[in-house]
Design an enzyme around this catalytic site. Structure first.
Site, PDB file in Angstrom:
ATOM      1  N   VAL A  56      -4.794  79.454  23.957  1.00 43.40           N
ATOM      2  CA  VAL A  56      -6.227  79.683  23.767  1.00 43.40           C
ATOM      3  C   VAL A  56      -6.942  78.323  23.667  1.00 43.40           C
ATOM      4  CG1 VAL A  56      -7.972  80.808  22.329  1.00 43.40           C
ATOM      5  CG2 VAL A  56      -5.688  81.810  22.497  1.00 43.40           C
ATOM      6  N   ASP A 114      -0.429  95.603  15.545  1.00 46.22           N
ATOM      7  CA  ASP A 114       0.058  94.247  15.256  1.00 46.22           C
ATOM      8  C   ASP A 114      -0.844  93.562  14.231  1.00 46.22           C
ATOM      9  OD1 ASP A 114       1.876  92.185  15.553  1.00 46.22           O
ATOM     10  OD2 ASP A 114       0.831  91.294  17.254  1.00 46.22           O
TER      11      ASP A 114
END
Ligand code: ADP
Length: 326
Positions: free
Chosen positions: A51, A173
């Site tokens: 990212v 998650d």
């Protein structure tokens, strides 16, 4: 350049997903935005890609606003793995259709040759995980008890929204590294690569390949692969545990050790006399009342109940947190 709003993507299986709210970016404009994915723009690395921080000229988003710009987070997925594609597709198909103040906003995507990218709103304070556990970093500071409660409430709102949306979504998650913070410490949930659409109905479940994170994954999921809405509540309980104790649930990749660790902390939290002294994060010691800490510990224990149906719903968790904070 060539970007446009809306469009459709065709998945591997030939399914066409309409994405009317998302902008289609060209690879070139994202390359320019991240200075050719320069290492010093790297914000972090996840399971399926890296990212980067990027700067988009406002013209790419709205021609009327030339001159100004906005900071974005650009996720570049590993395209060698099928999972990278799956992650990209899930994010586009989920976040392209839903929107909530406590879910990180997906602005658009790019799919060109073998490049798959996702463009998100930038969350300047990074992840909850970095604030809780990366103590030596000079970009993060310990977060106060009140801020921790507010973060928990924000995250609970995001999860409750997913659970009660028309197509009940199981996030799967939930963990501290997937809770991101904006400049005012408003928390938003990110990373929908593993989210699952559950069949309607309270206690129903889907069976899947186990892909969550040990330490946060619910015991029923680890044991059987059955995933319930209440499996997310367990993950939420682990994050609450981490916020209260300042200790990581996830110390190793070995599931047995991690279950033991949660068990140990669960046991310690049940010992009410010791809540302040031995259990709570010493960095926030002088910031809470014993009553509030005890209530938060009790809520955490309910979320960590071994049997899914004994855990509260996310709406109930939200109400409890709001009353603790009031
Ligand atoms: P993971 O797969 O570990 O959940 P991601 O690939 O989604 O993580 O992101 C990796 C890291 O990049 C995050 O932990 C966070 O520090 C950073 N990050 C991700 N998205 C953003 C964003 N929108 N704004 C700021 N930082 C982000």
């Amino acid at each position: 350049f060539g970007g446009s709003f809306g469009g459709s993507i065709i998945t591997h299986s030939g399914q066409i997903l309409e994405t009317p709210n998302l902008k289609v970016f060209s690879f070139m404009e994202l390359r320019v935005a991240t200075k050719n994915f320069k290492p010093d723009t790297l914000l972090g690395e996840g399971g399926f890609g890296k990212v980067y921080k990027g700067w988009l000229d406002q013209r790419t988003l709205s021609p009327a606003k030339a001159g100004s710009g906005m900071v974005v987070a650009v996720k570049r997925l590993n395209t060698e793995s099928v999972q990278g594609f799956q992650e990209w597709k899930s994010e586009v198909s989920f976040l392209g259709r839903i929107s909530h103040p406590n879910l990180v906003k997906l602005l658009g995507y790019c799919r060109e040759a073998d490049e798959l990218l996702l463009v998100y709103e930038f969350m300047p304070k990074g992840s909850l995980e970095s604030h809780l556990f990366r103590r030596n970093s000079n970009t993060t500071e310990p977060i106060s008890w009140n801020t921790r409660l507010k973060i928990a409430i924000d995250a609970a709102r995001g999860l409750a929204f997913l659970h009660t949306s028309e197509k009940q979504v199981i996030y799967r998650d939930f963990k501290a590294s997937n809770i991101l913070l904006d400049g005012d410490y408003n928390a938003k949930i990110s990373d929908f690569g593993l989210a699952k659409l559950g069949p309607a109905g309270g206690e129903s479940h889907v069976s899947t390949r186990i892909m969550g994170t040990y330490g946060y994954a619910a015991p029923e999921y680890i044991a059987t692969g059955h995933l319930y809405v209440k499996s997310d509540v367990y993950g939420f309980g682990v994050v609450l545990l981490e916020m209260l104790t300042g200790l990581r649930a996830l110390d190793t990749k070995r599931p047995t050790n991690q279950q033991n660790l949660v068990e140990w902390k669960r046991h310690s939290l049940s010992d009410k006399k010791n809540i302040n002294k031995n259990i709570m994060d010493p960095r926030i010691e002088d910031q809470y009342s014993v009553k509030a800490a005890t209530q938060a510990a009790q809520l955490t224990l309910k979320c960590l109940e071994p049997v899914p149906k004994n855990r509260p719903s996310m709406n109930e968790v939200l109400k409890s947190l709001e009353s603790i904070a009031a």
